[in-house]
Write a protein that holds these residues in place. Structure first.
Motif, PDB file in Angstrom:
ATOM      1  N   MET A  87       0.843  -1.195   0.000  1.00 54.68           N
ATOM      2  CA  MET A  87       0.000   0.000   0.000  1.00 54.68           C
ATOM      3  C   MET A  87       0.875   1.239   0.000  1.00 54.68           C
ATOM      4  SD  MET A  87      -2.865  -1.048   2.825  1.00 54.68           S
ATOM      5  CE  MET A  87      -3.698   0.509   2.605  1.00 54.68           C
ATOM      6  N   SER A  88       0.411   2.258  -0.708  1.00 55.71           N
ATOM      7  CA  SER A  88       1.146   3.514  -0.779  1.00 55.71           C
ATOM      8  C   SER A  88       0.160   4.677  -0.713  1.00 55.71           C
ATOM      9  CB  SER A  88       1.934   3.573  -2.089  1.00 55.71           C
ATOM     10  OG  SER A  88       2.631   4.776  -2.192  1.00 55.71           O
ATOM     11  N   ALA A  89       0.411   5.610   0.211  1.00 58.01           N
ATOM     12  CA  ALA A  89      -0.433   6.809   0.299  1.00 58.01           C
ATOM     13  C   ALA A  89      -0.118   7.714  -0.884  1.00 58.01           C
ATOM     14  CB  ALA A  89      -0.164   7.551   1.609  1.00 58.01           C
ATOM     15  N   PHE A  90      -1.170   8.271  -1.510  1.00 53.72           N
ATOM     16  CA  PHE A  90      -0.914   9.182  -2.630  1.00 53.72           C
ATOM     17  C   PHE A  90      -1.663  10.500  -2.517  1.00 53.72           C
ATOM     18  CE2 PHE A  90      -4.553   6.779  -4.175  1.00 53.72           C
ATOM     19  CZ  PHE A  90      -5.323   7.735  -4.814  1.00 53.72           C
ATOM     20  N   GLU A  91      -2.566  10.610  -1.554  1.00 57.95           N
ATOM     21  CA  GLU A  91      -3.293  11.862  -1.368  1.00 57.95           C
ATOM     22  C   GLU A  91      -3.743  11.934   0.084  1.00 57.95           C
ATOM     23  OE1 GLU A  91      -6.725  14.247  -3.750  1.00 57.95           O
ATOM     24  OE2 GLU A  91      -7.106  12.135  -3.373  1.00 57.95           O
ATOM     25  N   ALA A  92      -3.337  13.001   0.759  1.00 60.32           N
ATOM     26  CA  ALA A  92      -3.692  13.148   2.169  1.00 60.32           C
ATOM     27  C   ALA A  92      -4.401  14.473   2.393  1.00 60.32           C
ATOM     28  CB  ALA A  92      -2.447  13.071   3.043  1.00 60.32           C
ATOM     29  N   GLY A  93      -5.480  14.415   3.154  1.00 58.21           N
ATOM     30  CA  GLY A  93      -6.212  15.614   3.543  1.00 58.21           C
ATOM     31  C   GLY A  93      -6.278  15.703   5.053  1.00 58.21           C
ATOM     32  N   ARG A  94      -7.063  16.644   5.537  1.00 60.55           N
ATOM     33  CA  ARG A  94      -7.182  16.822   6.992  1.00 60.55           C
ATOM     34  C   ARG A  94      -7.890  15.658   7.662  1.00 60.55           C
ATOM     35  NH1 ARG A  94      -8.905  22.227   5.511  1.00 60.55           N
ATOM     36  NH2 ARG A  94     -10.979  21.361   5.793  1.00 60.55           N
ATOM     37  N   THR A  95      -8.841  15.031   6.933  1.00 61.91           N
ATOM     38  CA  THR A  95      -9.659  14.002   7.572  1.00 61.91           C
ATOM     39  C   THR A  95      -9.481  12.606   6.992  1.00 61.91           C
ATOM     40  OG1 THR A  95     -11.523  14.463   6.111  1.00 61.91           O
ATOM     41  CG2 THR A  95     -11.423  15.682   8.193  1.00 61.91           C
ATOM     42  N   ALA A  96      -8.809  12.503   5.843  1.00 64.48           N
ATOM     43  CA  ALA A  96      -8.686  11.194   5.199  1.00 64.48           C
ATOM     44  C   ALA A  96      -7.420  11.123   4.356  1.00 64.48           C
ATOM     45  CB  ALA A  96      -9.898  10.927   4.306  1.00 64.48           C
ATOM     46  N   VAL A  97      -7.021   9.873   4.071  1.00 64.45           N
ATOM     47  CA  VAL A  97      -5.868   9.592   3.204  1.00 64.45           C
ATOM     48  C   VAL A  97      -6.296   8.550   2.184  1.00 64.45           C
ATOM     49  CG1 VAL A  97      -3.505   8.672   3.112  1.00 64.45           C
ATOM     50  CG2 VAL A  97      -4.215  10.067   5.056  1.00 64.45           C
ATOM     51  N   ASN A  98      -5.901   8.760   0.921  1.00 65.06           N
ATOM     52  CA  ASN A  98      -6.124   7.761  -0.109  1.00 65.06           C
ATOM     53  C   ASN A  98      -4.846   6.937  -0.288  1.00 65.06           C
ATOM     54  OD1 ASN A  98      -8.781   8.374  -0.774  1.00 65.06           O
ATOM     55  ND2 ASN A  98      -8.173   9.948  -2.225  1.00 65.06           N
ATOM     56  N   TYR A  99      -5.041   5.638  -0.369  1.00 60.31           N
ATOM     57  CA  TYR A  99      -3.939   4.703  -0.594  1.00 60.31           C
ATOM     58  C   TYR A  99      -4.199   3.944  -1.890  1.00 60.31           C
ATOM     59  CZ  TYR A  99      -2.836   5.393   4.349  1.00 60.31           C
ATOM     60  OH  TYR A  99      -2.515   5.947   5.567  1.00 60.31           O
ATOM     61  N   ASP A 100      -3.117   3.555  -2.559  1.00 63.09           N
ATOM     62  CA  ASP A 100      -3.324   2.678  -3.703  1.00 63.09           C
ATOM     63  C   ASP A 100      -2.632   1.349  -3.480  1.00 63.09           C
ATOM     64  OD1 ASP A 100      -0.650   3.216  -4.303  1.00 63.09           O
ATOM     65  OD2 ASP A 100      -1.053   4.149  -6.211  1.00 63.09           O
ATOM     66  N   ILE A 101      -3.206   0.339  -4.134  1.00 62.42           N
ATOM     67  CA  ILE A 101      -2.662  -1.019  -4.177  1.00 62.42           C
ATOM     68  C   ILE A 101      -2.668  -1.383  -5.650  1.00 62.42           C
ATOM     69  CG2 ILE A 101      -3.002  -3.429  -3.532  1.00 62.42           C
ATOM     70  CD1 ILE A 101      -4.594  -2.393  -1.075  1.00 62.42           C
TER      71      ILE A 101
END
Length: 104
Positions: A87-101
Motif C-alpha cells: 500500500m502507498s499513500a498518494f493523497e492526504a487531507g485533513r480528515t482522510a488519506v487515499n492509498y493505492d494497491i
C-alpha cells in the motif's frame, strides 16, 4: 493471488477493508475505486506461467491518522480473507488519506 481480479473488486466498491498496521492496530478503509491498465507484459513468464495482460489499481480511503508508510500490510478483504498487499499513500487531507494497491 490469481483469484484477485478487478472484477472481484468491482463488486466490493464501497465496502470496508481492515488493514493491520505494524503495531497490530486495525484500521478500517473503504474501497473507493478500481482502475484498469494494460501491463504490456508477455502472455507468460520465462517458466510458462501466465502473466496479467491487464493490471489494476485499488484506491482505499482511510483515516488521516495514523498515516501508513509505504509497505506491505495484512489487508482483510471482505468475503476473501487476508492478503499481504503493498500500500502507498498518494493523497492526504485533513480528515482522510487515499492509498493505492497496484496489481500488475
Amino acid at each position: 493471488m490469481n483469484e484477485l481480479t478487478p472484477d472481484v473488486f468491482d463488486a466490493l466498491i464501497g465496502q470496508d477493508f481492515v488493514v493491520t498496521n505494524d503495531d497490530g492496530a486495525k484500521i478500517t478503509m473503504s474501497l473507493t475505486a478500481v482502475s484498469r491498465f494494460e501491463t504490456g507484459a508477455p502472455a507468460t513468464d520465462i517458466d510458462g506461467n501466465p502473466l496479467r495482460a491487464v493490471g489494476f489499481q485499488l484506491t482505499l480511503r482511510g483515516p488521516a491518522q495514523p498515516l501508513l508508510a509505504t509497505q506491505a500490510y495484512p489487508v482483510d478483504i471482505p468475503g476473501i480473507g487476508v492478503h499481504h498487499l503493498l500500500m502507498s499513500a498518494f493523497e492526504a487531507g485533513r480528515t482522510a488519506v487515499n492509498y493505492d494497491i497496484v496489481f500488475a
